[in-house]
Design an enzyme around this catalytic site. Sequence first.
Site, PDB file in Angstrom:
ATOM      1  N   LYS A 129     -30.426  27.875  44.979  1.00  0.00           N
ATOM      2  CA  LYS A 129     -29.848  27.013  43.936  1.00  0.00           C
ATOM      3  C   LYS A 129     -29.593  25.601  44.497  1.00  0.00           C
ATOM      4  CE  LYS A 129     -26.177  29.649  43.248  1.00  0.00           C
ATOM      5  NZ  LYS A 129     -26.367  30.655  44.324  1.00  0.00           N
ATOM      6  N   ARG A 185     -18.745  32.042  38.565  1.00  0.00           N
ATOM      7  CA  ARG A 185     -19.080  33.205  39.400  1.00  0.00           C
ATOM      8  C   ARG A 185     -18.343  34.459  38.948  1.00  0.00           C
ATOM      9  NH1 ARG A 185     -20.446  29.961  44.454  1.00  0.00           N
ATOM     10  NH2 ARG A 185     -21.330  31.416  45.941  1.00  0.00           N
ATOM     11  N   ARG A 194     -30.122  30.727  58.182  1.00  0.00           N
ATOM     12  CA  ARG A 194     -29.822  29.393  57.650  1.00  0.00           C
ATOM     13  C   ARG A 194     -28.930  28.579  58.595  1.00  0.00           C
ATOM     14  NH1 ARG A 194     -27.456  28.820  51.613  1.00  0.00           N
ATOM     15  NH2 ARG A 194     -25.525  29.680  52.469  1.00  0.00           N
ATOM     16  N   ARG A 224     -22.964  28.533  59.179  1.00  0.00           N
ATOM     17  CA  ARG A 224     -21.709  28.693  58.436  1.00  0.00           C
ATOM     18  C   ARG A 224     -21.080  30.037  58.775  1.00  0.00           C
ATOM     19  NH1 ARG A 224     -23.225  27.300  52.235  1.00  0.00           N
ATOM     20  NH2 ARG A 224     -21.984  29.185  51.942  1.00  0.00           N
ATOM     21  N   ARG A 235     -20.222  38.960  50.671  1.00  0.00           N
ATOM     22  CA  ARG A 235     -20.683  38.050  49.605  1.00  0.00           C
ATOM     23  C   ARG A 235     -21.621  38.762  48.648  1.00  0.00           C
ATOM     24  NH1 ARG A 235     -23.117  33.258  52.869  1.00  0.00           N
ATOM     25  NH2 ARG A 235     -23.245  32.078  50.935  1.00  0.00           N
TER      26      ARG A 235
HETATM   27  P1  AMP Z   1     -21.609  28.573  48.110  1.00  0.00           P
HETATM   28  O1  AMP Z   1     -21.800  27.317  48.897  1.00  0.00           O
HETATM   29  O2  AMP Z   1     -21.910  28.381  46.643  1.00  0.00           O
HETATM   30  O3  AMP Z   1     -22.328  29.746  48.711  1.00  0.00           O
HETATM   31  O4  AMP Z   1     -20.052  28.907  48.175  1.00  0.00           O
HETATM   32  C1  AMP Z   1     -19.419  29.167  49.406  1.00  0.00           C
HETATM   33  C2  AMP Z   1     -18.088  29.856  49.169  1.00  0.00           C
HETATM   34  O5  AMP Z   1     -17.235  28.997  48.399  1.00  0.00           O
HETATM   35  C3  AMP Z   1     -18.149  31.142  48.362  1.00  0.00           C
HETATM   36  O6  AMP Z   1     -18.498  32.267  49.162  1.00  0.00           O
HETATM   37  C4  AMP Z   1     -16.709  31.227  47.858  1.00  0.00           C
HETATM   38  O7  AMP Z   1     -15.821  31.607  48.882  1.00  0.00           O
HETATM   39  C5  AMP Z   1     -16.415  29.764  47.525  1.00  0.00           C
HETATM   40  N1  AMP Z   1     -16.817  29.465  46.135  1.00  0.00           N
HETATM   41  C6  AMP Z   1     -17.779  28.600  45.724  1.00  0.00           C
HETATM   42  N2  AMP Z   1     -17.868  28.600  44.386  1.00  0.00           N
HETATM   43  C7  AMP Z   1     -16.951  29.491  43.935  1.00  0.00           C
HETATM   44  C8  AMP Z   1     -16.578  29.955  42.650  1.00  0.00           C
HETATM   45  N3  AMP Z   1     -17.174  29.511  41.539  1.00  0.00           N
HETATM   46  N4  AMP Z   1     -15.587  30.893  42.574  1.00  0.00           N
HETATM   47  C9  AMP Z   1     -14.960  31.348  43.676  1.00  0.00           C
HETATM   48  N5  AMP Z   1     -15.280  30.965  44.916  1.00  0.00           N
HETATM   49  C10 AMP Z   1     -16.260  30.041  45.056  1.00  0.00           C
END
Ligand code: AMP
Length: 211
Positions: free
Chosen positions: A13, A85, A124, A157, A168
């Site tokens: 994404k 989410r 990654r 990360r 996750r």
């Molecule tokens: P991402 O970069 O989208 O993979 O997000 C990294 C982390 O940020 C996720 O594993 C969550 O801990 C937090 N996070 C990002 N977006 C959300 C969301 N919409 N709801 C809850 N946690 C989020």
Amino acid sequence: MNIILLGPPGSGKGTQSSHLAKKYSLNHLSTGDVLRSEIVSGSKLGKEASKYMNEGNLVPDEVIIGMVSQKLSAIDSVLLDGFPRTLNQAKALDNELSNLSKTINHVLYFNVPSEELIQRLSQRLSCRNCPNTFTKSENNPSCKSDSSCEEQELYQREDDKPEAISIRMKNYTDLTEPLLNFYKEKNLMTNIDANKSIAEVSEQIDKIIHI
Ligand code: AMP
């Protein structure tokens, strides 16, 4: 135009977002990127979010919904990446958009087999300075060689480590997957075969949102 990119972690994404945001003049709103900058800045929100994020858990709905609502009211068209989410988040988004007299035009579901996702996430590397990501290779890439960013060193990360990846994936199945039906029933969702090259995925998206 308002677009949601929906899909599991590692489905690409973020990679598609910069191209899409530029091409269709959308404001890219990645909740993950916003939270990571809050952590870097040492804010109260960042401190609260980092524990959940490092473990691979979702940040509580009320925190995320408040953060996104604030941003949405300040921008025109949006490309949402990583939000919503959970069903609560999706319902809150509907309310917020309706208050702003806006609607969602497309929900693009990035479909990738889970073995491929695990492989992508564990390989990654991320830049500390910008949202760019890379794949581990023998001649360690640096962000500088690929963009205008000056960062030399990439890092893995915390939530791209094996234990957090499993959490996750489970959270995605339990909490995010129900959104597929939510948006299918609203006739907003289109499947993207995201197990393809970056260019091929872009092409599929262009065909759907071409205006
Ligand atoms: P991402 O970069 O989208 O993979 O997000 C990294 C982390 O940020 C996720 O594993 C969550 O801990 C937090 N996070 C990002 N977006 C959300 C969301 N919409 N709801 C809850 N946690 C989020």
